[in-house]
Scaffold this motif. Sequence first.
Motif, PDB file in Angstrom:
ATOM      1  N   LYS A 180       0.135  24.258  -4.890  1.00 23.58           N
ATOM      2  CA  LYS A 180       0.991  23.988  -6.048  1.00 23.58           C
ATOM      3  C   LYS A 180       1.773  25.229  -6.441  1.00 23.58           C
ATOM      4  CE  LYS A 180       0.831  22.343 -10.836  1.00 23.58           C
ATOM      5  NZ  LYS A 180      -0.068  21.854 -11.928  1.00 23.58           N
ATOM      6  N   ARG A 181       1.105  26.373  -6.494  1.00 28.23           N
ATOM      7  CA  ARG A 181       1.767  27.619  -6.901  1.00 28.23           C
ATOM      8  C   ARG A 181       2.912  27.989  -5.960  1.00 28.23           C
ATOM      9  NH1 ARG A 181      -2.627  32.333  -8.162  1.00 28.23           N
ATOM     10  NH2 ARG A 181      -4.273  31.077  -9.137  1.00 28.23           N
ATOM     11  N   ALA A 182       2.674  27.799  -4.659  1.00 24.80           N
ATOM     12  CA  ALA A 182       3.647  28.244  -3.661  1.00 24.80           C
ATOM     13  C   ALA A 182       4.616  27.152  -3.243  1.00 24.80           C
ATOM     14  CB  ALA A 182       2.900  28.775  -2.432  1.00 24.80           C
ATOM     15  N   GLY A 183       4.519  25.980  -3.853  1.00 21.21           N
ATOM     16  CA  GLY A 183       5.423  24.890  -3.494  1.00 21.21           C
ATOM     17  C   GLY A 183       5.260  24.432  -2.055  1.00 21.21           C
ATOM     18  N   LEU A 184       4.010  24.399  -1.608  1.00 22.77           N
ATOM     19  CA  LEU A 184       3.744  24.003  -0.223  1.00 22.77           C
ATOM     20  C   LEU A 184       3.687  22.496  -0.086  1.00 22.77           C
ATOM     21  CD1 LEU A 184       0.896  26.560   0.645  1.00 22.77           C
ATOM     22  CD2 LEU A 184       3.365  26.828   0.991  1.00 22.77           C
ATOM     23  N   ALA A 185       4.286  22.005   0.970  1.00 20.76           N
ATOM     24  CA  ALA A 185       4.129  20.587   1.292  1.00 20.76           C
ATOM     25  C   ALA A 185       2.718  20.320   1.792  1.00 20.76           C
ATOM     26  CB  ALA A 185       5.153  20.173   2.349  1.00 20.76           C
ATOM     27  N   TYR A 186       2.122  21.360   2.407  1.00 22.59           N
ATOM     28  CA  TYR A 186       0.746  21.222   2.907  1.00 22.59           C
ATOM     29  C   TYR A 186       0.187  22.611   3.143  1.00 22.59           C
ATOM     30  CZ  TYR A 186      -3.256  19.867   5.807  1.00 22.59           C
ATOM     31  OH  TYR A 186      -4.517  19.681   6.307  1.00 22.59           O
ATOM     32  N   LEU A 187      -1.113  22.783   2.871  1.00 20.07           N
ATOM     33  CA  LEU A 187      -1.840  24.018   3.176  1.00 20.07           C
ATOM     34  C   LEU A 187      -3.007  23.660   4.072  1.00 20.07           C
ATOM     35  CD1 LEU A 187      -2.512  27.011   2.910  1.00 20.07           C
ATOM     36  CD2 LEU A 187      -3.633  26.505   0.716  1.00 20.07           C
ATOM     37  N   GLY A 188      -2.940  24.080   5.322  1.00 19.79           N
ATOM     38  CA  GLY A 188      -4.001  23.822   6.288  1.00 19.79           C
ATOM     39  C   GLY A 188      -4.967  24.990   6.352  1.00 19.79           C
ATOM     40  N   LEU A 189      -6.257  24.709   6.197  1.00 10.58           N
ATOM     41  CA  LEU A 189      -7.265  25.755   6.113  1.00 10.58           C
ATOM     42  C   LEU A 189      -8.258  25.683   7.264  1.00 10.58           C
ATOM     43  CD1 LEU A 189      -8.088  25.566   2.291  1.00 10.58           C
ATOM     44  CD2 LEU A 189      -6.600  27.227   3.447  1.00 10.58           C
ATOM     45  N   GLY A 190      -8.803  26.841   7.595  1.00 10.77           N
ATOM     46  CA  GLY A 190      -9.907  26.950   8.541  1.00 10.77           C
ATOM     47  C   GLY A 190     -11.028  27.756   7.927  1.00 10.77           C
ATOM     48  N   ASP A 191     -12.192  27.695   8.497  1.00 12.90           N
ATOM     49  CA  ASP A 191     -13.419  28.418   8.157  1.00 12.90           C
ATOM     50  C   ASP A 191     -14.557  27.456   7.875  1.00 12.90           C
ATOM     51  OD1 ASP A 191     -14.967  30.708   7.912  1.00 12.90           O
ATOM     52  OD2 ASP A 191     -14.690  30.837   5.756  1.00 12.90           O
ATOM     53  N   TRP A 192     -14.314  26.384   7.123  1.00 13.01           N
ATOM     54  CA  TRP A 192     -15.328  25.357   6.898  1.00 13.01           C
ATOM     55  C   TRP A 192     -15.327  24.435   8.116  1.00 13.01           C
ATOM     56  CZ3 TRP A 192     -19.173  25.063   3.622  1.00 13.01           C
ATOM     57  CH2 TRP A 192     -19.806  23.832   3.387  1.00 13.01           C
ATOM     58  N   HIS A 193     -16.504  24.147   8.679  1.00 16.36           N
ATOM     59  CA  HIS A 193     -16.558  23.464   9.969  1.00 16.36           C
ATOM     60  C   HIS A 193     -16.546  21.940   9.881  1.00 16.36           C
ATOM     61  CE1 HIS A 193     -17.766  26.898  12.866  1.00 16.36           C
ATOM     62  NE2 HIS A 193     -16.993  27.341  11.890  1.00 16.36           N
ATOM     63  N   GLY A 194     -16.502  21.405   8.688  1.00 17.21           N
ATOM     64  CA  GLY A 194     -16.365  19.967   8.516  1.00 17.21           C
ATOM     65  C   GLY A 194     -15.120  19.659   7.700  1.00 17.21           C
ATOM     66  N   PHE A 195     -14.608  18.445   7.835  1.00 23.44           N
ATOM     67  CA  PHE A 195     -13.430  18.060   7.058  1.00 23.44           C
ATOM     68  C   PHE A 195     -13.732  18.133   5.568  1.00 23.44           C
ATOM     69  CE2 PHE A 195     -11.445  14.619   4.608  1.00 23.44           C
ATOM     70  CZ  PHE A 195     -10.109  15.004   4.689  1.00 23.44           C
ATOM     71  N   CYS A 196     -12.802  18.690   4.825  1.00 22.65           N
ATOM     72  CA  CYS A 196     -12.924  18.719   3.376  1.00 22.65           C
ATOM     73  C   CYS A 196     -11.528  18.795   2.762  1.00 22.65           C
ATOM     74  CB  CYS A 196     -13.763  19.906   2.915  1.00 22.65           C
ATOM     75  SG  CYS A 196     -13.992  19.958   1.118  1.00 22.65           S
TER      76      CYS A 196
END
Length: 381
Positions: A185-201
């Motif tokens: 929201k802060r950066a006006g992203l259409a999507y933020l894809g994350l890694g590090d957690w090994h299950g979908f969240c």
Amino acid sequence: MKFIHTSDWQIGRTFRFVNDDTLGALQVARLDVIRQLGLLARQEGAAHVLVAGDVYEHETPSERTLHQPVERMRQFPDIQWHLIPGNHDADQPEGVWARLARGGLPENVTVHREPGAVLIDAAHNAWLLPAVLKRRHVLTDLTGWMDEAETPPDALRIGLAHGSVTGFGGEAEAEHNPVAPDRAKRAGLAYLGLGDWHGFCQIDARTAYSGTPETDRFTTGGGGGGEALVITLRGAQADPVITRHRTGRYIWKKLDDVVLTSRQDILALDARIRSIEPDNPGSVLVWLAVSGLLCVEDMAVYEREVLTQLSGAVACLRLTGAPHLSAGLEDLDRFGPGGAVRAAAEQLLSRAQAGGEAGQLAADALQRLFLFWQEMGVPAA
């Protein structure tokens, strides 16, 4: 615009609790899943695969391990692969990414080693905003720069980062590589894809962890990985459509508090595990926490059905605990009214009934004696 979001491949990972054959199969599966990601991208009409860190398990892989994932991505020249460093493979001097850069990468593989908006799809005005880990752990939010990053009007701003969303997971994890929960929201992203957690969240409508594409840990429920995400963007202001797709070959299950008191319990456990993947039990790894009390006959059933046959059917059978043998003086009649074996069995039974560590050892020895006697088919005297 469609793209694939994945992370945490951890090529070169080892698992100490499996035998060499199973370890080799698991490591091959972690490589083969890259092909599944490429095929998924083609199937979905996605021109890009975004990998949110931890491509490698270690910062110093062998030359063969270093190039294995690259060569599999090379096989999909019609797909653009975008990689960022993670905490396992941070972009350190003379690290994995420097080594790859010296040798050259295929035209369809890009490693983003510096923060900054990068045009990745001119037709869709799509810009990638990568967060880059230079060390395994940092205490600052490396996605913070995205708020002020300049892109053209109506651009699809796609963030990619590896770290812990503040307030999600344990406190210890959140101290390292933090990511603000409202960064999209802060950066006006259409999507933020994350890694590090090994299950979908999914953190919010525009932020999600993909999880690892090949499961690598035991879970009692869902959320163990083995998936990739197909992301569909329909405009800079519209919420993305996030679709989960199964990519993993292996299923990992942990069953706690398995209590065995009868032959029926044993057979029910066997059926339960085989039903996880009926057509291919060899794709299942299971961790059982076992307890209970079994008579001599049922203990033989447990040895045959679980420790021998089921163990051979699944990829891995990991056991914590075991059922205890329930035996009394009447059971010793199997060894006849007298003789050296009967005398030894009586001593073992006496020590087993006394309890303690020595008692458990005696019970285990008595159990082996009963099973050996039964296997030999020695009739009672």
